[in-house]
Design an enzyme around this catalytic site. Structure first.
Site, PDB file in Angstrom:
ATOM      1  N   LYS A 175      37.322   6.171  22.862  1.00 51.59           N
ATOM      2  CA  LYS A 175      38.269   6.591  23.901  1.00 51.59           C
ATOM      3  C   LYS A 175      39.206   7.650  23.309  1.00 51.59           C
ATOM      4  O   LYS A 175      40.104   7.353  22.527  1.00 51.59           O
ATOM      5  CB  LYS A 175      39.115   5.408  24.396  1.00 51.59           C
ATOM      6  CG  LYS A 175      39.949   5.806  25.605  1.00 51.59           C
ATOM      7  CD  LYS A 175      41.227   5.038  25.762  1.00 51.59           C
ATOM      8  CE  LYS A 175      42.409   5.612  25.066  1.00 51.59           C
ATOM      9  NZ  LYS A 175      42.878   6.920  25.554  1.00 51.59           N
ATOM     10  N   GLU A 248      45.920   2.018  12.511  1.00 47.89           N
ATOM     11  CA  GLU A 248      46.393   3.142  11.680  1.00 47.89           C
ATOM     12  C   GLU A 248      47.549   3.779  12.434  1.00 47.89           C
ATOM     13  O   GLU A 248      47.328   4.424  13.456  1.00 47.89           O
ATOM     14  CB  GLU A 248      45.268   4.175  11.489  1.00 47.89           C
ATOM     15  CG  GLU A 248      44.101   3.681  10.673  1.00 47.89           C
ATOM     16  CD  GLU A 248      44.464   3.457   9.221  1.00 47.89           C
ATOM     17  OE1 GLU A 248      45.539   3.895   8.775  1.00 47.89           O
ATOM     18  OE2 GLU A 248      43.661   2.820   8.529  1.00 47.89           O
ATOM     19  N   CYS A 282      49.942  12.154  10.650  1.00 52.18           N
ATOM     20  CA  CYS A 282      50.634  10.924  10.255  1.00 52.18           C
ATOM     21  C   CYS A 282      51.074  10.958   8.802  1.00 52.18           C
ATOM     22  O   CYS A 282      52.118  10.441   8.447  1.00 52.18           O
ATOM     23  CB  CYS A 282      49.703   9.743  10.500  1.00 52.18           C
ATOM     24  SG  CYS A 282      48.068   9.975   9.776  1.00 52.18           S
ATOM     25  N   GLU A 381      60.196   9.407  12.668  1.00 55.25           N
ATOM     26  CA  GLU A 381      59.075  10.318  12.414  1.00 55.25           C
ATOM     27  C   GLU A 381      59.158  11.433  13.448  1.00 55.25           C
ATOM     28  O   GLU A 381      58.906  11.208  14.633  1.00 55.25           O
ATOM     29  CB  GLU A 381      57.746   9.559  12.585  1.00 55.25           C
ATOM     30  CG  GLU A 381      56.534  10.413  12.345  1.00 55.25           C
ATOM     31  CD  GLU A 381      55.218   9.740  12.745  1.00 55.25           C
ATOM     32  OE1 GLU A 381      55.203   8.935  13.695  1.00 55.25           O
ATOM     33  OE2 GLU A 381      54.197  10.043  12.104  1.00 55.25           O
TER      34      GLU A 381
HETATM   35  P1  NAD Z   1      49.800   7.153  20.933  1.00 51.46           P
HETATM   36  O1  NAD Z   1      50.083   5.825  20.331  1.00 51.46           O
HETATM   37  O2  NAD Z   1      50.640   7.606  22.060  1.00 51.46           O
HETATM   38  O3  NAD Z   1      48.293   7.208  21.497  1.00 51.46           O
HETATM   39  C1  NAD Z   1      47.176   6.969  20.689  1.00 51.46           C
HETATM   40  C2  NAD Z   1      46.011   6.567  21.555  1.00 51.46           C
HETATM   41  O4  NAD Z   1      46.300   5.312  22.183  1.00 51.46           O
HETATM   42  C3  NAD Z   1      45.679   7.532  22.694  1.00 51.46           C
HETATM   43  O5  NAD Z   1      44.263   7.591  22.844  1.00 51.46           O
HETATM   44  C4  NAD Z   1      46.323   6.859  23.905  1.00 51.46           C
HETATM   45  O6  NAD Z   1      45.715   7.222  25.119  1.00 51.46           O
HETATM   46  C5  NAD Z   1      46.075   5.406  23.590  1.00 51.46           C
HETATM   47  N1  NAD Z   1      46.990   4.451  24.239  1.00 51.46           N
HETATM   48  C6  NAD Z   1      48.213   4.703  24.745  1.00 51.46           C
HETATM   49  N2  NAD Z   1      48.759   3.551  25.229  1.00 51.46           N
HETATM   50  C7  NAD Z   1      47.847   2.565  25.005  1.00 51.46           C
HETATM   51  C8  NAD Z   1      47.842   1.156  25.245  1.00 51.46           C
HETATM   52  N3  NAD Z   1      48.867   0.517  25.822  1.00 51.46           N
HETATM   53  N4  NAD Z   1      46.751   0.469  24.863  1.00 51.46           N
HETATM   54  C9  NAD Z   1      45.702   1.075  24.246  1.00 51.46           C
HETATM   55  N5  NAD Z   1      45.658   2.401  24.008  1.00 51.46           N
HETATM   56  C10 NAD Z   1      46.724   3.146  24.367  1.00 51.46           C
HETATM   57  O7  NAD Z   1      49.805   8.161  19.715  1.00 51.46           O
HETATM   58  P2  NAD Z   1      49.672   9.736  19.760  1.00 51.46           P
HETATM   59  O8  NAD Z   1      50.954  10.262  20.322  1.00 51.46           O
HETATM   60  O9  NAD Z   1      48.367  10.100  20.389  1.00 51.46           O
HETATM   61  O10 NAD Z   1      49.587  10.086  18.198  1.00 51.46           O
HETATM   62  C11 NAD Z   1      50.718  10.278  17.416  1.00 51.46           C
HETATM   63  C12 NAD Z   1      51.037   9.051  16.574  1.00 51.46           C
HETATM   64  O11 NAD Z   1      49.863   8.614  15.920  1.00 51.46           O
HETATM   65  C13 NAD Z   1      52.044   9.347  15.467  1.00 51.46           C
HETATM   66  O12 NAD Z   1      52.953   8.271  15.342  1.00 51.46           O
HETATM   67  C14 NAD Z   1      51.186   9.421  14.218  1.00 51.46           C
HETATM   68  O13 NAD Z   1      51.857   9.148  13.015  1.00 51.46           O
HETATM   69  C15 NAD Z   1      50.121   8.415  14.524  1.00 51.46           C
HETATM   70  N6  NAD Z   1      48.914   8.700  13.769  1.00 51.46           N
HETATM   71  C16 NAD Z   1      48.544   7.823  12.796  1.00 51.46           C
HETATM   72  C17 NAD Z   1      47.427   8.071  12.033  1.00 51.46           C
HETATM   73  C18 NAD Z   1      46.993   7.120  10.954  1.00 51.46           C
HETATM   74  O14 NAD Z   1      45.854   7.202  10.548  1.00 51.46           O
HETATM   75  N7  NAD Z   1      47.824   6.227  10.481  1.00 51.46           N
HETATM   76  C19 NAD Z   1      46.666   9.211  12.278  1.00 51.46           C
HETATM   77  C20 NAD Z   1      47.049  10.080  13.295  1.00 51.46           C
HETATM   78  C21 NAD Z   1      48.182   9.800  14.044  1.00 51.46           C
END
Ligand code: NAD
Length: 480
Positions: A175, A248, A282, A381
């Protein structure tokens, strides 16, 4: 030769090796121009049910396919992506905004990751063997997995879930983020010609699709990459069906610059590892602790480097390192952080600004000069092109400050004294710690976070085992 995909049309979700059109569609926008990108599917609960049913059926046979054959198909998948990579790299720039050079790097990494996973067999381990009995730990696949992918690295993070799930004998549904569905749908389309039906599927949708997947009783594991806040919701939802989860999550990585750090290497590397992808990774440098004896010199050097080398602009322009923020929500968040810095009157060593002459979400880099330790720019962050520089003098104190937040994804120590740096590295609470570097990752090295930065690991043998159950087989050699 693999068939070439057309990056202008997205006929449907990728379900059971067919395009599955949905009743409604939506589109994302190019964050550099504000222009609409093509229509993509919006999945409903029924679409999820159908994909999960196919994945469950496929698991029955895919889980029994020998490792060598799974590896062969993973390599064929990597090759087919490589044959399509030029146009996919352009698609990645259009949907994500990152500079073309970085898009190429993401494809280099994604392809290398798949090729490495294809060599990584999770083998049985003999735990005890004597004349009476042999005890063997085996690692059967979990079943149907779902990879939930964020918008900052849709290709690497998508492939970084597909490879481990498939090589260990699971089926997977990907997804993508609603902001960046395009490359992940094309990866699924390429996979249609390679994997058996139902093994790799991709569902695109709106904000409600994630919860539909985390709640679904037919899914056995969620591998989630995204923010810590969403990670908590994912875990809560998964608890109802006791799904396995790998999380993650966010980071707020400290880089500790010691008084003997080599400036010629440290300054360009720290600046690059802070502003790459507009700070939207991240595991970038997000807090820079500089020894007080070199603070002024370091500040002036990193400001000079950023001003002269770190160019902001459209991802297709030459020499750009900082593209746009990926979406309006993130753009507003970063602008709000800049407003707070101004409002609080923190000193700016380099003052960035939103590029209002453009329709894109561009903001140029900022470097904040020694703000308070409890300021928002230090504890939150920002996920944008802004970093605080902070002074330190005592080793124990800086380690305590580096470890003081809820996040624990990455951290780095910069010093010519490798023994000292090693000693400090072992005090840092983070899933990855680098000495004289930051943000190195590899497919055979586990990657994960401490504290609120995650649970479990991706990649490496540890990551692959996260896609497996543990089964201990006790075999008595003589019937007593
Ligand atoms: P996000 O948490 O908003 O969304 C991530 C994914 O989750 C998207 O596909 C979104 O559609 C989905 N999602 C949203 N709400 C959901 C729910 N209630 N249940 C299940 N899925 C849901 O994150 P983002 O804004 O897309 O990414 C940025 C964040 O991700 C930053 O905090 C960054 O640090 C983190 N990040 C972490 C890593 C890592 O490997 N640790 C890597 C990349 C990004």
């Amino acid at each position: 030769m693999a068939p070439q995909v057309d990056i202008t049309v997205f006929p449907g979700n990728i379900v059971n090796n067919e395009f599955a059109a949905t009743t409604t569609t939506r589109h994302a926008i190019n964050p550099s121009t504000g222009e609409a990108l093509p229509e993509v599917p919006v999945s409903t609960k029924d679409d999820v049910d159908v994909a999960v049913a196919h994945a469950r059926t496929a698991f029955k046979t895919w889980s029994k396919v020998p490792f060598a054959e799974r590896a062969r198909l993973l390599l064929a998948f990597a090759n087919a992506i490589e044959e399509n990579r030029e146009q996919l790299e352009r698609l990645l720039v259009l949907e994500q905004g990152k500079p073309l050079g970085l898009a190429k790097m993401e494809f280099d990494m994604g392809i290398q990751w798949l090729r490495t996973f294809a060599t990584m067999e999770v083998k049985d381990e003999v735990l005890d063997d004597n004349e009476d009995r042999i005890i063997t730990q085996t690692f059967p696949p979990l079943g149907v997995c779902c990879g939930i992918v964020p918008w900052n690295w849709p290709v690497l993070l998508g492939l970084g879930k597909i490879g481990p799930a498939l090589i260990t004998g699971n089926t997977i549904i990907i997804k993508p983020s609603p902001f960046t569905p395009y490359c992940d749908l094309k990866l699924g389309e390429i996979g249609m010609k390679i994997f058996p039906e139902g093994v790799l599927q991709v569902l695109s949708g709106g904000d409600d699709l994630g919860p539909m997947l985390t709640e679904h009783p037919g899914i056995d594991k969620i591998s989630f990459t995204g923010s810590s806040d969403t990670g908590k919701l994912v875990m809560q939802s998964c608890s109802k069906t006791l799904k396995r989860v790998t999380l993650e999550l966010g980071g707020n990585d400290p880089a500790i610059i010691c008084e003997d750090a080599d400036f010629s290497v440290t300054v360009p590397k720290v600046a690059t590892m802070a502003f790459l992808n507009s700070g939207q990774i991240c595991m970038l440098v997000k807090r820079v602790y500089v020894h007080e004896s070199i603070y002024d010199k370091f500040r002036d050097a990193i400001v000079e480097f950023t001003k002269t080398v770190v160019k902001t602009g459209d991802g297709f322009e030459d020499g750009v390192l900082v593209g746009p923020l990926q979406n309006s929500m993130q753009y507003e968040k970063v602008k709000d952080m800049y407003a707070d810095i101004k409002h609080q009157g923190y000193k700016m060593a380099l003052e960035g600004h939103a590029m209002t002459n453009s329709k894109g979400f561009f903001i140029t880099p900022s470097i904040i000069d020694n703000p308070p330790e409890d300021s928002r720019i230090v504890v939150e962050e920002p996920f944008g092109p802004v970093i605080p520089l902070l002074k330190w003098s005592d080793e124990d104190d800086v380690i305590e400050r580096a470890n003081s937040l809820k996040m624990g994804l990455g951290a780095s120590v910069w010093s010519k004294d490798l023994d000292r740096a090693d000693r400090m590295a072992r005090e840092l609470s983070a899933g990855s710690v680098w000495i004289n570097s930051h943000f190195d990752v590899a497919p055979n090295v586990p990657f994960g976070g401490h504290k609120w930065s995650g649970i479990g690991s991706e990649w490496g043998m540890t990551g692959l085992k996260g896609y497996c159950n543990s089964r201990s087989i006790w075999k008595w050699k003589k019937v007593m």
